[in-house]
Write a protein that holds these residues in place. Structure first.
Motif, PDB file in Angstrom:
ATOM      1  N   ILE A   1       0.868  -1.179   0.000  1.00 47.07           N
ATOM      2  CA  ILE A   1       0.000   0.000   0.000  1.00 47.07           C
ATOM      3  C   ILE A   1       0.901   1.223   0.000  1.00 47.07           C
ATOM      4  N   SER A   2       0.661   2.127  -0.943  1.00 50.48           N
ATOM      5  CA  SER A   2       1.436   3.361  -1.052  1.00 50.48           C
ATOM      6  C   SER A   2       0.570   4.552  -0.681  1.00 50.48           C
ATOM      7  N   PHE A   3       1.188   5.528  -0.042  1.00 52.46           N
ATOM      8  CA  PHE A   3       0.484   6.771   0.277  1.00 52.46           C
ATOM      9  C   PHE A   3       1.483   7.910   0.286  1.00 52.46           C
ATOM     10  N   SER A   4       0.976   9.114   0.149  1.00 51.76           N
ATOM     11  CA  SER A   4       1.844  10.285   0.218  1.00 51.76           C
ATOM     12  C   SER A   4       1.182  11.350   1.077  1.00 51.76           C
ATOM     13  N   ILE A   5       2.026  12.099   1.783  1.00 51.28           N
ATOM     14  CA  ILE A   5       1.551  13.224   2.581  1.00 51.28           C
ATOM     15  C   ILE A   5       2.432  14.435   2.264  1.00 51.28           C
ATOM     16  N   PRO A   6       1.840  15.642   2.266  1.00 53.25           N
ATOM     17  CA  PRO A   6       2.590  16.826   1.851  1.00 53.25           C
ATOM     18  C   PRO A   6       3.512  17.398   2.925  1.00 53.25           C
ATOM     19  N   THR A   7       3.205  17.152   4.197  1.00 56.21           N
ATOM     20  CA  THR A   7       4.024  17.667   5.293  1.00 56.21           C
ATOM     21  C   THR A   7       4.182  16.585   6.356  1.00 56.21           C
ATOM     22  N   THR A   8       5.246  16.662   7.106  1.00 57.44           N
ATOM     23  CA  THR A   8       5.474  15.718   8.195  1.00 57.44           C
ATOM     24  C   THR A   8       4.339  15.816   9.201  1.00 57.44           C
ATOM     25  N   GLY A   9       3.817  14.663   9.625  1.00 55.64           N
ATOM     26  CA  GLY A   9       2.724  14.676  10.587  1.00 55.64           C
ATOM     27  C   GLY A   9       2.312  13.285  11.007  1.00 55.64           C
ATOM     28  N   LEU A  10       1.331  13.240  11.894  1.00 52.73           N
ATOM     29  CA  LEU A  10       0.804  11.971  12.374  1.00 52.73           C
ATOM     30  C   LEU A  10       0.051  11.257  11.265  1.00 52.73           C
ATOM     31  N   VAL A  11       0.284   9.954  11.157  1.00 53.49           N
ATOM     32  CA  VAL A  11      -0.360   9.127  10.139  1.00 53.49           C
ATOM     33  C   VAL A  11      -0.856   7.857  10.807  1.00 53.49           C
ATOM     34  N   GLU A  12      -2.050   7.434  10.408  1.00 55.31           N
ATOM     35  CA  GLU A  12      -2.544   6.125  10.828  1.00 55.31           C
ATOM     36  C   GLU A  12      -3.094   5.423   9.599  1.00 55.31           C
ATOM     37  N   LEU A  13      -2.552   4.235   9.326  1.00 49.18           N
ATOM     38  CA  LEU A  13      -2.988   3.404   8.213  1.00 49.18           C
ATOM     39  C   LEU A  13      -3.482   2.093   8.816  1.00 49.18           C
ATOM     40  N   THR A  14      -4.773   1.832   8.668  1.00 49.42           N
ATOM     41  CA  THR A  14      -5.415   0.716   9.349  1.00 49.42           C
ATOM     42  C   THR A  14      -6.193  -0.141   8.365  1.00 49.42           C
ATOM     43  N   VAL A  15      -6.205  -1.460   8.604  1.00 47.28           N
ATOM     44  CA  VAL A  15      -6.958  -2.411   7.784  1.00 47.28           C
ATOM     45  C   VAL A  15      -8.174  -2.881   8.583  1.00 47.28           C
TER      46      VAL A  15
END
Length: 86
Positions: free
Chosen positions: A18-32
């Motif tokens: 799974i690929s994702f991109s974010i524009p600025t550093t920050g909190l990320v949660e990737l959940t199934v």
């Protein structure tokens, strides 16, 4: 920009990326999640640097079926569907 890409391969057995991109550093949660909305696994949780990222998901312990993955970060949220075929 924020983006959640389609997993590859899809359908998959037993793992996918799974690929994702974010524009600025920050909190990320990737959940199934499963079809019933139950959380199956958290793939990414914490501070992530800006840019494009890839996360592997090993579903060898799960049964065949449809699953959903959700990216949440800095007010952005997107959900995509993936299919596990064993």
């Amino acid at each position: 920009r924020f983006a959640l890409e389609d997993n590859y391969p899809n359908p998959f057995n037993p793992s996918t990326t799974i690929s994702f991109s974010i524009p600025t550093t920050g909190l990320v949660e990737l959940t199934v999640f499963d079809m019933m909305g139950r959380e199956v696994q958290t793939l990414q949780q914490g501070v992530v640097t800006a840019g494009v990222h890839e996360v592997s998901f090993d579903a060898s312990h799960l049964s065949s079926g449809a699953y959903f993955y959700r990216l949440e970060s800095q007010g952005f949220q997107e959900v995509k569907k993936m299919l596990l075929i064993k």
